[in-house]
Write an enzyme that holds these catalytic residues in place. Sequence first.
Site, PDB file in Angstrom:
ATOM      1  N   HIS A  94       1.049  -1.255   0.173  1.00 15.66           N
ATOM      2  CA  HIS A  94      -0.024   0.088   0.001  1.00 15.66           C
ATOM      3  C   HIS A  94       0.780   1.213   0.034  1.00 15.66           C
ATOM      4  CE1 HIS A  94      -3.733   2.325   0.612  1.00 15.66           C
ATOM      5  NE2 HIS A  94      -2.916   3.138   1.275  1.00 15.66           N
ATOM      6  N   ASP A 173     -15.229   2.454   6.871  1.00 20.58           N
ATOM      7  CA  ASP A 173     -14.379   3.428   6.155  1.00 20.58           C
ATOM      8  C   ASP A 173     -15.151   4.301   5.089  1.00 20.58           C
ATOM      9  OD1 ASP A 173     -11.742   4.397   5.924  1.00 20.58           O
ATOM     10  OD2 ASP A 173     -11.749   3.594   3.850  1.00 20.58           O
ATOM     11  N   ARG A 180     -14.280  12.700   6.034  1.00 21.76           N
ATOM     12  CA  ARG A 180     -12.872  13.152   6.159  1.00 21.76           C
ATOM     13  C   ARG A 180     -12.462  14.258   5.029  1.00 21.76           C
ATOM     14  NH1 ARG A 180      -9.342   8.506   6.691  1.00 21.76           N
ATOM     15  NH2 ARG A 180      -7.634   9.910   6.894  1.00 21.76           N
ATOM     16  N   SER A 195      -7.952   3.748   8.599  1.00 23.23           N
ATOM     17  CA  SER A 195      -8.632   3.679   7.343  1.00 23.23           C
ATOM     18  C   SER A 195      -7.674   2.721   6.353  1.00 23.23           C
ATOM     19  CB  SER A 195      -8.621   5.186   6.723  1.00 23.23           C
ATOM     20  OG  SER A 195      -8.817   4.950   5.346  1.00 23.23           O
ATOM     21  N   LYS A 199      -8.760  -1.809   5.721  1.00 22.89           N
ATOM     22  CA  LYS A 199      -9.072  -2.351   4.311  1.00 22.89           C
ATOM     23  C   LYS A 199      -8.066  -3.523   3.996  1.00 22.89           C
ATOM     24  CE  LYS A 199      -9.196   1.742   3.185  1.00 22.89           C
ATOM     25  NZ  LYS A 199      -9.384   3.345   2.337  1.00 22.89           N
TER      26      LYS A 199
HETATM   27  N1  URA Z   1      -5.930   6.116   1.835  1.00 22.31           N
HETATM   28  C1  URA Z   1      -6.680   5.584   2.548  1.00 22.31           C
HETATM   29  O1  URA Z   1      -7.276   4.778   2.145  1.00 22.31           O
HETATM   30  N2  URA Z   1      -7.075   6.401   3.665  1.00 22.31           N
HETATM   31  C2  URA Z   1      -6.583   7.482   4.097  1.00 22.31           C
HETATM   32  O2  URA Z   1      -6.901   7.946   5.051  1.00 22.31           O
HETATM   33  C3  URA Z   1      -5.558   7.921   3.407  1.00 22.31           C
HETATM   34  C4  URA Z   1      -5.186   7.175   1.940  1.00 22.31           C
END
Ligand code: URA
Length: 461
Positions: A94, A173, A180, A195, A199
């Site tokens: 990620h 989320d 957000r 967040s 995932k």
């Molecule tokens: N990517 C995400 O999935 N969440 C965040 O808070 C920032 C970047």
Amino acid sequence: MSYSAFAPPLAPLHMIDLIRKKRDGGTLNAREIGFLVAGAANESIPHDQLAAWLMAAWIRGLSLDEARTLTLAMRDSGDKFSPARLGKTAVDKHSTGGVGDKTSFLIAPLAAACGVAVPMISGRALGHTGGTLDKLEAIPGYRTALSLQEFEAVLMKCGASIISQTKSLVPADRVLYALRDRTGTVESPGLICASILSKKLAAGLDALVLDVKTGSGAFLRKREDSEYLAALMVATAEAAGTRTVALLTDMGQPLGRAAGNWIELIESVQLLRGQRPSESEDLRELSLILAGWMIHLGGQAATPEAGYARAEKALADGSALRAFFAMVEAQGGDVSVFDNPNFHKPGATKVVAAWESGFISSMDTTALGWAVQRTGAGREKAGEPVDPHAGIDFHARRGARIEKGQSIATLYATSPALLAEPEEILHQAIVFSPAPPQVVPLVSRIFTRETAEAHLRDVVR
Ligand code: URA
């Protein structure tokens, strides 16, 4: 009779109390966080109250325990994917987001070609940063919205699959992230950690490689914030049972040559075909390093360096290219467009010439990301379509010696009217100087569980 039979009933929770508690610098306990997350996921808590709590959390910060509890509660807020039937170690990467960051198109097939399963659930363009899904959807036919069953079938067949978040995966989320985005509460280490990791952990990964950006194009501008985020995510994911490392990598200039949608795929496929254009060297190197870690954590190499060597071989022998094309075809994409030079048809093109001579000493990469967005490659508002052919090819890297009049970038958009603002931004964002700038390392720090925990002990938050 059990003790619980005599325990007093728990007082009902009220969102207003949780907002006040966070506003006044308090720490939410697991029950309170569970209440908030469940209320976000099933939308029983009104959005204005969630937004107020998010702002309080942004200002006050989350404790380590709060960040961990929030991550796990969000992970458990919906369906989960289990990679158990794939029969391979499942590893993902990620990135915290950047400009021209297209490593996913290289590392997913590189790791898959080396025997690792890569179940990758990706996002769309966000703020000034590009989105993996928007880029993949530039390929005619490519479907990003697969069901978890289809996802599993592509993974079984190709070893890698890149899809969008489904409706039922981490619903908390989806609600909190959208709030957000609208309330200026994205840039908070605790909220970002929960967040991203909710995932990733819901995808059932065995291991995870985090690419945490630093520099002028990163979401968190201050290096110490990026370090804290990296350490927090590693420690949180490890505590949840997923082997994790984080690499702090440079986002002080766009990664590679292209920033946009289709043009980023073209650059990636060039590298997968074994070509080595000089403007793409940083992209190639970072992709091999990240893939090396994935291959190592996936049990296919004894060290990250041995993983790098395996990844380099998969690039050289064409197996990574074959894995990429297999994945694209399995998700409905037409790979013939990669051999069709006429496929790329932006309505308007403009070459930007250097307005002075000197070394490129710095780039405001966030501004460059906005320039890319303004060409039409990104969106102003959630849900808007993006232009697959828009974007910017950067021909000069930081530190390059440039003569006035030399071409430094090519802009692509649907119409000439869309090119003026990006060109103006480039003039503001790229700085020339008489002396070369200091060389910035591509990877400046690596956090493993031990170093992440030590870092968190050192930093009082
Ligand atoms: N990517 C995400 O999935 N969440 C965040 O808070 C920032 C970047």
